[in-house]
Design a protein around this motif. Structure first.
Motif, PDB file in Angstrom:
ATOM      1  N   UNK A 184      24.947  40.956 -20.205  1.00 17.56           N
ATOM      2  CA  UNK A 184      24.458  40.871 -18.823  1.00 17.56           C
ATOM      3  C   UNK A 184      24.125  42.248 -18.253  1.00 17.56           C
ATOM      4  N   UNK A 185      24.534  43.333 -18.952  1.00 12.33           N
ATOM      5  CA  UNK A 185      24.313  44.671 -18.396  1.00 12.33           C
ATOM      6  C   UNK A 185      24.200  45.711 -19.506  1.00 12.33           C
ATOM      7  N   UNK A 186      23.579  46.829 -19.128  1.00 10.43           N
ATOM      8  CA  UNK A 186      23.356  47.950 -20.038  1.00 10.43           C
ATOM      9  C   UNK A 186      23.734  49.233 -19.308  1.00 10.43           C
ATOM     10  N   UNK A 187      24.394  50.127 -19.992  1.00 10.98           N
ATOM     11  CA  UNK A 187      24.854  51.405 -19.418  1.00 10.98           C
ATOM     12  C   UNK A 187      25.729  51.186 -18.186  1.00 10.98           C
ATOM     13  N   UNK A 188      26.954  50.693 -18.374  1.00 12.61           N
ATOM     14  CA  UNK A 188      27.598  50.387 -19.649  1.00 12.61           C
ATOM     15  C   UNK A 188      27.240  48.986 -20.145  1.00 12.61           C
ATOM     16  N   UNK A 189      27.433  48.778 -21.434  1.00 11.35           N
ATOM     17  CA  UNK A 189      27.253  47.435 -21.977  1.00 11.35           C
ATOM     18  C   UNK A 189      28.305  46.504 -21.385  1.00 11.35           C
ATOM     19  N   UNK A 190      27.864  45.357 -20.885  1.00 15.11           N
ATOM     20  CA  UNK A 190      28.781  44.342 -20.378  1.00 15.11           C
ATOM     21  C   UNK A 190      28.343  42.983 -20.890  1.00 15.11           C
ATOM     22  N   UNK A 191      29.319  42.148 -21.220  1.00 11.23           N
ATOM     23  CA  UNK A 191      29.033  40.827 -21.759  1.00 11.23           C
ATOM     24  C   UNK A 191      29.714  39.753 -20.918  1.00 11.23           C
ATOM     25  N   UNK A 192      29.261  38.527 -21.082  1.00  7.57           N
ATOM     26  CA  UNK A 192      29.947  37.382 -20.480  1.00  7.57           C
ATOM     27  C   UNK A 192      31.016  36.912 -21.457  1.00  7.57           C
ATOM     28  N   UNK A 193      32.243  36.776 -20.967  1.00  9.31           N
ATOM     29  CA  UNK A 193      33.356  36.345 -21.814  1.00  9.31           C
ATOM     30  C   UNK A 193      33.958  35.069 -21.233  1.00  9.31           C
ATOM     31  N   UNK A 194      35.214  34.795 -21.570  1.00 10.50           N
ATOM     32  CA  UNK A 194      35.824  33.543 -21.136  1.00 10.50           C
ATOM     33  C   UNK A 194      36.027  33.524 -19.621  1.00 10.50           C
ATOM     34  N   UNK A 195      36.092  32.321 -19.043  1.00 10.13           N
ATOM     35  CA  UNK A 195      36.278  32.193 -17.610  1.00 10.13           C
ATOM     36  C   UNK A 195      35.005  32.349 -16.818  1.00 10.13           C
ATOM     37  N   UNK A 196      33.852  32.266 -17.488  1.00 13.56           N
ATOM     38  CA  UNK A 196      32.559  32.370 -16.807  1.00 13.56           C
ATOM     39  C   UNK A 196      31.736  31.113 -17.080  1.00 13.56           C
ATOM     40  N   UNK A 197      30.818  30.821 -16.165  1.00 13.88           N
ATOM     41  CA  UNK A 197      29.924  29.689 -16.346  1.00 13.88           C
ATOM     42  C   UNK A 197      29.029  29.901 -17.564  1.00 13.88           C
ATOM     43  N   UNK A 198      28.632  31.143 -17.800  1.00 17.42           N
ATOM     44  CA  UNK A 198      27.798  31.458 -18.962  1.00 17.42           C
ATOM     45  C   UNK A 198      28.512  31.103 -20.250  1.00 17.42           C
ATOM     46  N   UNK A 199      29.804  31.387 -20.331  1.00 15.61           N
ATOM     47  CA  UNK A 199      30.573  31.076 -21.533  1.00 15.61           C
ATOM     48  C   UNK A 199      30.553  29.575 -21.805  1.00 15.61           C
ATOM     49  N   UNK A 200      30.655  28.784 -20.744  1.00 14.57           N
ATOM     50  CA  UNK A 200      30.589  27.327 -20.930  1.00 14.57           C
ATOM     51  C   UNK A 200      29.213  26.893 -21.421  1.00 14.57           C
ATOM     52  N   UNK A 201      28.159  27.489 -20.876  1.00  7.02           N
ATOM     53  CA  UNK A 201      26.808  27.142 -21.320  1.00  7.02           C
ATOM     54  C   UNK A 201      26.591  27.525 -22.781  1.00  7.02           C
ATOM     55  N   UNK A 202      27.138  28.651 -23.185  1.00  6.58           N
ATOM     56  CA  UNK A 202      27.043  29.054 -24.593  1.00  6.58           C
ATOM     57  C   UNK A 202      27.674  27.995 -25.492  1.00  6.58           C
ATOM     58  N   UNK A 203      28.863  27.542 -25.127  1.00  6.78           N
ATOM     59  CA  UNK A 203      29.560  26.547 -25.936  1.00  6.78           C
ATOM     60  C   UNK A 203      28.799  25.234 -25.980  1.00  6.78           C
ATOM     61  N   UNK A 204      28.240  24.811 -24.849  1.00 10.66           N
ATOM     62  CA  UNK A 204      27.500  23.552 -24.813  1.00 10.66           C
ATOM     63  C   UNK A 204      26.207  23.639 -25.614  1.00 10.66           C
ATOM     64  N   UNK A 205      25.661  24.851 -25.728  1.00  5.65           N
ATOM     65  CA  UNK A 205      24.451  25.024 -26.526  1.00  5.65           C
ATOM     66  C   UNK A 205      24.752  25.007 -28.021  1.00  5.65           C
ATOM     67  N   UNK A 206      25.973  25.377 -28.385  1.00  2.00           N
ATOM     68  CA  UNK A 206      26.326  25.437 -29.799  1.00  2.00           C
ATOM     69  C   UNK A 206      26.605  26.843 -30.291  1.00  2.00           C
ATOM     70  N   UNK A 207      26.881  27.762 -29.359  1.00  4.91           N
ATOM     71  CA  UNK A 207      27.236  29.128 -29.725  1.00  4.91           C
ATOM     72  C   UNK A 207      28.745  29.321 -29.646  1.00  4.91           C
ATOM     73  N   UNK A 208      29.256  30.225 -30.459  1.00  6.21           N
ATOM     74  CA  UNK A 208      30.647  30.668 -30.338  1.00  6.21           C
ATOM     75  C   UNK A 208      30.621  32.085 -29.798  1.00  6.21           C
ATOM     76  N   UNK A 209      31.174  32.266 -28.633  1.00  9.69           N
ATOM     77  CA  UNK A 209      31.162  33.569 -27.978  1.00  9.69           C
ATOM     78  C   UNK A 209      32.097  34.517 -28.733  1.00  9.69           C
TER      79      UNK A 209
END
Length: 268
Positions: free
Chosen positions: A164-189
């Motif tokens: 979700x961000x650059x400089x610094x690198x930031x990612x979506x992890x557990x406890x986020x809506x994005x993490x749920x969407x990843x799982x429903x799509x078929x991704x493992x975060x």
């Protein structure tokens, strides 16, 4: 335009457990959340939305008919006061507590708190109820739920990192809506063991060894020029730009998310 009939105030509980007495139906709504602004318009309430944020870009005509009252984390209180809202709609994560408390001292403020699909569907139903659009809200939530239920089950979960961000690198992890969407799509975060939106180092990314690296179009505007940067870090990974709205907007835009998520997996 014929105004809706006026009823006694409706006392409702928001998703933060707060009791809110809302004039029913509300006629002057300020929305402080882009995805919920779009929802109000899709529920047929555009004429009653008098204020919104600079990030409320959907629908395109929204900012032509309503006043921009600042950003999601810096409200222009004078502009909001001038609009005389009888309902303010916000979100725990996207807005800031101090500003919400200041508004709640003067106006009915209904807050959402969303990290899962069921919570987003409940928000849609509750917003429909408190605005006098219960049937439309219930129908929309049911349609979205059916679309997600129809997603083809993944044969295997694809290890992925969602930036979700650059400089610094930031990612979506557990406890986020994005993490749920990843799982429903078929991704493992691959950063699912971390919390919320952590900073990570290039070395952490390399050690996590994702098969796909997803660069979100928002909030950081990742673009094609950034692909090589991540490809160099993880030469064996597939790096692509993804539509951040379809991963993180939890209102009526969710109607578009299931086919988009399915396409990402199908194209792997």
């Amino acid at each position: 335009m014929q105004l809706p009939p006026v009823f006694p105030p409706l006392t409702v509980t928001d998703q933060m457990g707060r009791q809110v007495a809302v004039p029913f139906p509300p006629r002057r709504i300020v929305s402080l959340v882009p995805s919920q602004t779009e929802l109000l318009f899709d529920l047929g309430l555009g004429a009653r939305v008098v204020g919104l944020t600079k990030f409320c870009v959907h629908p395109a005509e929204a900012r032509q008919s309503a006043t921009v009252v600042g950003g999601t984390k810096n409200f222009d209180f004078a502009k909001i006061d001038a609009l005389r809202p009888d309902l303010v709609i916000g979100n725990k994560e996207e807005n800031y507590q101090e500003g919400i408390e200041q508004l709640a001292a003067r106006y009915p403020v209904w807050m959402s708190d969303i990290t899962t699909l069921p919570e987003s569907l409940e928000m849609i139903r509750r917003v429909g109820l408190l605005t006098g659009r219960k049937e439309a809200g219930d129908a929309l939530a049911a349609d979205i739920a059916a679309s997600f239920a129809a997603l083809a089950p993944a044969l295997e979960l694809i290890p992925a990192a969602y930036f979700i961000w650059r400089k610094p690198y930031m990612v979506a992890a557990t406890g986020t809506f994005i993490d749920e969407m990843l799982a429903r799509a078929g991704f493992r975060n691959v950063f699912g063991h971390l919390s919320r939106y952590p900073e990570i180092s290039p070395e952490q990314l390399q050690a996590a060894a994702p098969r796909q690296i997803l660069l979100s179009s928002e909030p950081y505007p990742f673009a094609e020029k950034h692909l090589a940067e991540f490809q160099q870090l993880c030469p064996s990974a597939r790096v692509r730009i993804v539509d951040g709205e379809l991963f993180s907007w939890y209102g009526s835009r969710l109607r578009l998310s299931p086919p988009y998520l399915q396409s990402l997996i199908s194209a792997d």
